[in-house]
Design an enzyme around this catalytic site. Structure first.
Site, mmCIF file in Angstrom:
data_model
loop_
_atom_site.group_PDB
_atom_site.id
_atom_site.type_symbol
_atom_site.label_atom_id
_atom_site.label_comp_id
_atom_site.label_asym_id
_atom_site.label_seq_id
_atom_site.Cartn_x
_atom_site.Cartn_y
_atom_site.Cartn_z
ATOM 1 C CG ASP A 151 -39.091 10.911 8.186
ATOM 2 O OD1 ASP A 151 -38.568 11.993 8.505
ATOM 3 O OD2 ASP A 151 -38.631 9.805 8.507
ATOM 4 N NE ARG A 168 -32.544 7.881 13.361
ATOM 5 C CZ ARG A 168 -31.702 8.311 12.420
ATOM 6 N NH1 ARG A 168 -30.536 7.730 12.207
ATOM 7 N NH2 ARG A 168 -32.025 9.340 11.654
ATOM 8 N N GLY A 169 -34.285 6.245 10.268
ATOM 9 C CA GLY A 169 -34.084 7.040 9.067
ATOM 10 C C GLY A 169 -34.910 6.427 7.954
ATOM 11 C CB ALA A 170 -37.327 7.948 5.608
ATOM 12 C CG ASN A 212 -37.201 15.860 8.291
ATOM 13 O OD1 ASN A 212 -36.898 14.702 7.970
ATOM 14 N ND2 ASN A 212 -36.315 16.706 8.775
ATOM 15 C CE LYS A 213 -37.100 12.267 14.186
ATOM 16 N NZ LYS A 213 -38.086 11.303 14.741
ATOM 17 N NE ARG A 270 -40.173 5.098 13.768
ATOM 18 C CZ ARG A 270 -39.163 5.985 13.777
ATOM 19 N NH1 ARG A 270 -37.976 5.654 13.318
ATOM 20 N NH2 ARG A 270 -39.364 7.204 14.247
ATOM 21 C CD GLN A 276 -33.469 11.269 16.162
ATOM 22 O OE1 GLN A 276 -33.503 12.201 16.940
ATOM 23 N NE2 GLN A 276 -34.558 10.562 15.880
HETATM 24 O O1 MRU Z 1 -37.216 8.891 13.900
HETATM 25 P P1 MRU Z 1 -36.084 8.733 12.939
HETATM 26 O O2 MRU Z 1 -34.746 8.979 13.542
HETATM 27 O O3 MRU Z 1 -36.169 7.458 12.137
HETATM 28 O O4 MRU Z 1 -36.358 9.943 11.998
HETATM 29 C C1 MRU Z 1 -36.281 9.883 10.676
HETATM 30 C C2 MRU Z 1 -35.182 10.736 10.285
HETATM 31 O O5 MRU Z 1 -34.078 10.281 10.250
HETATM 32 C C3 MRU Z 1 -35.386 12.135 10.001
HETATM 33 O O6 MRU Z 1 -36.657 12.616 10.115
HETATM 34 C C4 MRU Z 1 -34.694 12.510 8.740
HETATM 35 O O7 MRU Z 1 -34.565 13.870 8.739
HETATM 36 C C5 MRU Z 1 -35.369 12.025 7.483
HETATM 37 S S1 MRU Z 1 -34.952 10.413 7.052
HETATM 38 C C6 MRU Z 1 -33.402 10.567 6.372
#
Ligand code: MRU
Length: 351
Positions: A242, A48-50, A252-253, A87, A201
């Site tokens: 993201d 996970r994570g962009a 973002n999250k 996603r 997270q």
């Molecule tokens: O749903 P996730 O855990 O894949 O979320 C993405 C993220 O990790 C966050 O939104 C993050 O702040 C940006 S991506 C480094």
């Protein structure tokens, strides 16, 4: 860097992903055998994570090329689109899948063999991961320089939301990269890591990364932001992204926008740290960003155990959009963007 600092391992033509669903208590890699496994792993948030889902997609498409008998431009488009569908919010996924498609399209036009195209894609994946380390370091230096200007003679208390370290972004990380490098240079007093409901997270992954680096930290619930900021406990906030629209609105999250509103109220500097691959200047503003809606049971259950009453429903947007007017600065590998200056972001992207 050892393998436990790598969420994505490509070894002997095979892909292994560190299973982020079971961190921090178990560190296990799972094999990804084909593009379907890869898409499922992205959907299930094994990885996970962009930035990291973008890197993973490159290897997934490389595996697909290797296992195919008949590679065509049309089939490549379909494979890239299937990957993008895993996603929707993080633009890095479509950015990398589309770049893979372009690599394949041009290579086919040039008469390259399937083996050559596969090698090219694998090489591209490794390069992107390597380059991310350099980019993340540049961004971290910019963040530190900013804070030195604001707080030249004290150690900093910082806050972050979600996870933006090596697990999400490759080496060092983005927002967490600023925090890690600042700590290595002796500038950090304390870090507040948002728990980041519902997927945790922050308490599972950011805390794990902060602990690995011996950075002093506390986990806080998102609802504690107002308490912390009004009591002067936080000097600055760093978050990732993201997808960032042309005007600087940032997806973002979920919970990030709420934090930015509280930060604005208490005049605490609020920075977004993300590579240019997280920018999407085809979108004028944040309202155009598609927000991923995830399963209800991420909220109504905890690890398979029902918490909410039977029959209770939930709404689970995985991201939100922070208005650019609430953002002090957007830090990317090409410099610091001031979202208050119209056109600044597009200028940097095109530079
Ligand atoms: O749903 P996730 O855990 O894949 O979320 C993405 C993220 O990790 C966050 O939104 C993050 O702040 C940006 S991506 C480094």
């Amino acid at each position: 860097m050892n393998d436990s600092h790598r969420p994505i391992i490509w070894k002997n033509h095979e892909l292994f992903l560190l299973d982020q669903r079971i961190l921090p208590h178990k560190e296990e890699f799972i094999p990804v055998r084909n593009i379907d496994d890869c898409i499922q792993a992205i959907k299930d948030m094994v990885v996970r994570g962009a930035p990291c889902i973008g890197f993973t997609a490159i290897y997934g498409i490389a595996l697909w090329v290797k296992q195919l008998t008949d590679l065509t431009v049309e089939s490549a488009r379909k494979a890239a689109d299937a990957m993008i569908g895993a996603r929707p919010t993080a633009v890095n996924l479509s950015y990398e899948a589309n770049r893979c498609y372009e690599i394949i399209r041009i290579a086919l036009k040039d008469g390259k063999s399937k083996e050559q195209i596969y090698d090219q894609l694998v090489e591209h994946g490794s390069c992107q991961i390597e380059e991310s380390e350099e980019k993340n370091t540049v961004m971290a230096e910019i963040g530190i320089a900013e804070l030195k200007k604001k707080y030249p003679s004290k150690k900093w208390n910082l806050m972050t939301h979600c996870n933006t370290g090596f697990l999400a972004c490759g080496s060092l990380g983005t927002a967490l990269g600023v925090i890690s490098l600042a700590h290595r240079k002796g500038h950090v007093e304390h870090v507040y890591a948002d728990e980041t409901r519902p997927y945790l997270q922050g308490s599972r992954l950011t805390a794990f990364e902060l602990g690995k680096e011996n950075i002093p930290y506390s986990i806080v619930v998102e609802g504690a932001a107002s308490y912390l900021l009004s009591h002067g406990k936080v000097d600055a906030i760093f978050v990732g992204a993201d997808r960032i629209a042309a005007n600087g609105d940032t997806a973002n999250k979920v919970g990030t926008a709420t934090l930015a509103i509280v930060a604005h109220h208490y005049r605490i500097p609020f920075y977004v740290v993300a590579p240019v691959s997280s920018f999407d200047i085809t979108l004028a503003h944040g309202k155009e960003i598609e927000i991923e809606m995830r399963e209800m049971n991420e909220i109504t259950e905890f690890r398979g155990q029902r918490i909410a009453p039977v029959g209770a429903i939930s709404v689970n947007p995985s991201f939100d959009v922070t208005d650019h007017q609430l953002i002090t600065g957007i830090i990317c590998e090409r410099g610091l963007i001031n979202p208050a200056v119209k056109g600044d972001l597009v200028r940097v992207v095109k530079s």
